[in-house]
Design a protein around this motif. Sequence first.
Motif, PDB file in Angstrom:
ATOM      1  N   PHE A 416       6.800  -4.164   0.941  1.00 44.01           N
ATOM      2  CA  PHE A 416       7.227  -2.939   0.258  1.00 44.01           C
ATOM      3  C   PHE A 416       8.726  -2.691   0.413  1.00 44.01           C
ATOM      4  O   PHE A 416       9.403  -2.304  -0.537  1.00 44.01           O
ATOM      5  N   THR A 417       9.243  -2.932   1.643  1.00 44.91           N
ATOM      6  CA  THR A 417      10.666  -2.641   1.838  1.00 44.91           C
ATOM      7  C   THR A 417      11.541  -3.558   0.992  1.00 44.91           C
ATOM      8  O   THR A 417      12.685  -3.228   0.696  1.00 44.91           O
ATOM      9  N   SER A 418      11.020  -4.725   0.619  1.00 45.67           N
ATOM     10  CA  SER A 418      11.847  -5.588  -0.221  1.00 45.67           C
ATOM     11  C   SER A 418      11.544  -5.408  -1.719  1.00 45.67           C
ATOM     12  O   SER A 418      12.038  -6.144  -2.560  1.00 45.67           O
ATOM     13  N   HIS A 419      10.707  -4.465  -2.043  1.00 47.65           N
ATOM     14  CA  HIS A 419      10.428  -4.126  -3.444  1.00 47.65           C
ATOM     15  C   HIS A 419      10.625  -2.617  -3.630  1.00 47.65           C
ATOM     16  O   HIS A 419       9.652  -1.855  -3.553  1.00 47.65           O
ATOM     17  N   PRO A 420      11.882  -2.179  -3.888  1.00 46.42           N
ATOM     18  CA  PRO A 420      12.228  -0.749  -3.854  1.00 46.42           C
ATOM     19  C   PRO A 420      11.369   0.127  -4.766  1.00 46.42           C
ATOM     20  O   PRO A 420      10.943   1.212  -4.344  1.00 46.42           O
ATOM     21  N   ALA A 421      11.083  -0.352  -5.955  1.00 48.27           N
ATOM     22  CA  ALA A 421      10.333   0.507  -6.877  1.00 48.27           C
ATOM     23  C   ALA A 421       8.940   0.781  -6.326  1.00 48.27           C
ATOM     24  O   ALA A 421       8.483   1.927  -6.283  1.00 48.27           O
ATOM     25  N   ALA A 422       8.286  -0.286  -5.868  1.00 43.18           N
ATOM     26  CA  ALA A 422       6.946  -0.135  -5.306  1.00 43.18           C
ATOM     27  C   ALA A 422       6.999   0.754  -4.072  1.00 43.18           C
ATOM     28  O   ALA A 422       6.119   1.584  -3.831  1.00 43.18           O
ATOM     29  N   TYR A 423       8.077   0.569  -3.255  1.00 46.82           N
ATOM     30  CA  TYR A 423       8.235   1.337  -2.028  1.00 46.82           C
ATOM     31  C   TYR A 423       8.314   2.837  -2.345  1.00 46.82           C
ATOM     32  O   TYR A 423       7.624   3.655  -1.756  1.00 46.82           O
ATOM     33  N   ARG A 424       9.161   3.177  -3.368  1.00 48.76           N
ATOM     34  CA  ARG A 424       9.316   4.591  -3.744  1.00 48.76           C
ATOM     35  C   ARG A 424       7.990   5.169  -4.219  1.00 48.76           C
ATOM     36  O   ARG A 424       7.602   6.259  -3.824  1.00 48.76           O
ATOM     37  N   ALA A 425       7.303   4.391  -5.030  1.00 55.47           N
ATOM     38  CA  ALA A 425       6.041   4.873  -5.566  1.00 55.47           C
ATOM     39  C   ALA A 425       5.034   5.115  -4.443  1.00 55.47           C
ATOM     40  O   ALA A 425       4.349   6.149  -4.409  1.00 55.47           O
ATOM     41  N   ALA A 426       4.989   4.176  -3.484  1.00 59.29           N
ATOM     42  CA  ALA A 426       4.033   4.298  -2.390  1.00 59.29           C
ATOM     43  C   ALA A 426       4.344   5.520  -1.535  1.00 59.29           C
ATOM     44  O   ALA A 426       3.453   6.280  -1.148  1.00 59.29           O
ATOM     45  N   LEU A 427       5.634   5.703  -1.283  1.00 57.89           N
ATOM     46  CA  LEU A 427       6.056   6.835  -0.474  1.00 57.89           C
ATOM     47  C   LEU A 427       5.686   8.153  -1.141  1.00 57.89           C
ATOM     48  O   LEU A 427       5.188   9.087  -0.508  1.00 57.89           O
ATOM     49  N   PHE A 428       5.931   8.194  -2.448  1.00 59.05           N
ATOM     50  CA  PHE A 428       5.647   9.406  -3.201  1.00 59.05           C
ATOM     51  C   PHE A 428       4.157   9.749  -3.105  1.00 59.05           C
ATOM     52  O   PHE A 428       3.776  10.856  -2.742  1.00 59.05           O
ATOM     53  N   SER A 429       3.312   8.745  -3.380  1.00 63.20           N
ATOM     54  CA  SER A 429       1.884   9.068  -3.368  1.00 63.20           C
ATOM     55  C   SER A 429       1.403   9.385  -1.956  1.00 63.20           C
ATOM     56  O   SER A 429       0.566  10.268  -1.760  1.00 63.20           O
ATOM     57  N   ALA A 430       2.002   8.698  -0.926  1.00 60.80           N
ATOM     58  CA  ALA A 430       1.590   8.986   0.448  1.00 60.80           C
ATOM     59  C   ALA A 430       1.924  10.420   0.827  1.00 60.80           C
ATOM     60  O   ALA A 430       1.135  11.109   1.469  1.00 60.80           O
ATOM     61  N   SER A 431       3.094  10.897   0.392  1.00 59.76           N
ATOM     62  CA  SER A 431       3.478  12.257   0.778  1.00 59.76           C
ATOM     63  C   SER A 431       2.575  13.287   0.101  1.00 59.76           C
ATOM     64  O   SER A 431       2.267  14.323   0.678  1.00 59.76           O
ATOM     65  N   ARG A 432       2.128  12.985  -1.099  1.00 59.40           N
ATOM     66  CA  ARG A 432       1.202  13.899  -1.767  1.00 59.40           C
ATOM     67  C   ARG A 432      -0.163  13.871  -1.086  1.00 59.40           C
ATOM     68  O   ARG A 432      -0.782  14.892  -0.858  1.00 59.40           O
ATOM     69  N   MET A 433      -0.627  12.662  -0.758  1.00 62.76           N
ATOM     70  CA  MET A 433      -1.955  12.521  -0.134  1.00 62.76           C
ATOM     71  C   MET A 433      -2.000  13.200   1.219  1.00 62.76           C
ATOM     72  O   MET A 433      -2.982  13.837   1.580  1.00 62.76           O
ATOM     73  N   GLN A 434      -0.916  13.063   2.005  1.00 61.69           N
ATOM     74  CA  GLN A 434      -0.955  13.616   3.364  1.00 61.69           C
ATOM     75  C   GLN A 434      -1.093  15.136   3.329  1.00 61.69           C
ATOM     76  O   GLN A 434      -1.690  15.719   4.239  1.00 61.69           O
ATOM     77  N   ALA A 435      -0.578  15.748   2.255  1.00 60.53           N
ATOM     78  CA  ALA A 435      -0.672  17.203   2.137  1.00 60.53           C
ATOM     79  C   ALA A 435      -2.133  17.642   2.064  1.00 60.53           C
ATOM     80  O   ALA A 435      -2.496  18.735   2.522  1.00 60.53           O
ATOM     81  N   LEU A 436      -2.978  16.777   1.527  1.00 59.48           N
ATOM     82  CA  LEU A 436      -4.394  17.121   1.416  1.00 59.48           C
ATOM     83  C   LEU A 436      -5.069  17.069   2.786  1.00 59.48           C
ATOM     84  O   LEU A 436      -5.912  17.896   3.113  1.00 59.48           O
ATOM     85  N   VAL A 437      -4.676  16.058   3.603  1.00 58.02           N
ATOM     86  CA  VAL A 437      -5.352  15.872   4.888  1.00 58.02           C
ATOM     87  C   VAL A 437      -4.733  16.742   5.977  1.00 58.02           C
ATOM     88  O   VAL A 437      -5.430  17.366   6.769  1.00 58.02           O
TER      89      VAL A 437
END
Lengths: 479, 256
Positions: A416-437
Amino acid sequence: MDDPFTTEKYTAKSRQAISDKRLQGALADVQARLGPATQTMYSAQPEGAGIRQQAHEIRQRCIENLDILLEALADKVTGNGGQVFFANDAEEAVSCCLAVAKKHGVKTVVKGKSMVTEEVGLNQALEAEGVDVAETDLGEYIIQLAGEKPSHIIAPAIHKTREQVGQLFAEKLGIDYTADPAALTQAARAVLREKFLAADMGITGCNLACAQTGHITTVSNEGNIRMTSTLPRVHVAFMGMERVVATLKDHDILFRLLSSGAAAQKLGGYVSYVGGPGPEDYPDGPVAFHLIIIDNGRSRMLADPAFREMLCCIRCSACLNVCPVYGKIGGHAYGSPYSGPVGAVVTPLLAGLNRAQDLCFGETLCGACKQACPVDIDLPRMLRELRFRLAEGDETWSATPVSKPEKFAMDTFAWFTSHPAAYRAALFSASRMQALVYAKEGPIRQLPGPLAGWTRSRTLRKISSRPFRSQWKSRKQPS
Amino acid sequence: MIQNHRASFINRVRQSLGPDIGPADVRRARIFPETSEKVSQNLLQAVQSRAPKERETLLAMLMDQAGPLHLHVTPVADPAEAAQQIAALVRQKNPEWGEKKSLIRWSHPLLDALDLESVLADQHIPVHTTAMDSQADLQGQRQLIRENTVASFMGITAADYCVADTATIVMKTHPHQGRAVSLVPSVHVAVITIDQILTNLTELYAVLDDEKNTPENGLTHHMVFISGPSKTADIELTMVHGAHGPKEMHIFVIRA
Ligand code: SF4
């Protein structure tokens, strides 16, 4: 043969040590007394503070010519009437010693402190053959009586109080109880004097050999090693194959550093050079001398450029006296004759990486050991290297990855760290998901499922809803 | 007897060093240099041409360093005074094991000159030596010397060198000079002359290096450096003198 390693108990034994108030006091004491003092000793040497680097270069040069040095040493000792035996592993070293004992009809043995004989499990093997073995270093004698293991390379009984020693001696030696160190030392002196005088064979280690002159050297302050190598008819010395330097000049520097590193002394009280047995027409001294040179896994370190440096070690124990981890968990937790930072590197290399993995994960990488080391060995680098091999797995050391899921997680993270677009997308969805838990404010206190281990002794910060990258962009650039 | 693996052992070490290490004889010549360095030549010169005043300075330095190590250094004018001092020590000290007082000493020209046998005659103290007669029964002589050494409460030796900076005496192992004399008795007395004192270990090693190849004066099969009496700090780091070796150590330095 007895297994000298109990590295699996690292965590349990560490816990035990940390909750032992008295042990904590003793460890603090030994570190306070010996830790800072060594630094002063190094810089007081005529060569100045650069002496540690100079010594490192000497040791490195010696290790790079180890084949030649060992041949020269063996030739000289043999030429002097001594016997030199090369042992590939612990078993060969032990059976060689047993054969010598048998040949000379040995019933009783006195020993000078030697870590390498602990490494090969010599005492148990001799005892199994019905030979009476007495450790003669006072600290080693105490722990032998108590049926324990050494907890420090040069102060093996540092974990015992004077009261405990008093009780032990009253019980085992039948003397009146006393807690006075002088009286206790005198009691041991009297008992061991008889043992020295009666012993058929003396066994010592070797602190440093000099190839050019063909001598092994030993050091002690008590004089027990001199007794061991002077009074019995037969002297057997055990030596790790790396403990050799080329010339007297090398020997001078390294022995001074060994004395400073081990006990903040200019020179140990007794330094003996032994080059062979004495002639029969000399008034005393052994008439047979056997030198057992041991590999037992060391050539594997030699062959691995990342760990070759470990063979520069002169086992002075200076690194123990400054290590914040050793200072808390003490020597027993390491489950090996070699404890502290030196043990955390050397024990996995001897006992097996996976088996002793906790040792190198336990150290803090603070770097104090490198500063304290008289030969400037980069222990932190080798600790990191061990961790790397354990994370990735390593064929030459038959190491398997410590944790497959962790390796998978790390490999994924690396992707992920070597694929910036995927990294940003993953981070974005993780931050949204964590708000639920994790609805509550503040850090995450417990991760779910297999990740729970991470939060057992620490908390985790939440992923920010605005990644650093976008915060940075929107900040005004200073003009 | 069990198999010795020297050749395969050395070979494995060589293999482990990798393919680029270079031929053994080239490396051997490099790691064991033939000629000693200029520095040590200069040191040797300094040792040989030391003026009497410099020797006194070294003696003072030795005494300074010896103090903290519980090592007693006493300068004396001549062998006769050394003998008197030893007689006084013998009178003062009590034996640690058993009742009787006896001495064991090396057979050595300097110690012979002390004539301790006559000096101690009025105290009725036997003085044994570690002289060996190579023609007679060796086993029996060694046995007797061992018994005498164990029975003696004081052992008297000379030394090859003495290092001021570390308060160390250096003893090679020569015929007729028992190793246990400086080890088994409770008190060790070394008698040296002032010109045997060297400055520091570097100087000592230069001297030893120079001597190492001379057959009669090489490093011998055994050599010991002693810096003070036996000591231990193995019980709660409390310093105690007299762990296994001598509890007390004295050096008498003969000035003349
Ligand atoms: S690593 Fe350095 S400090 Fe530690 S025991 Fe070895 S030589 Fe001494």
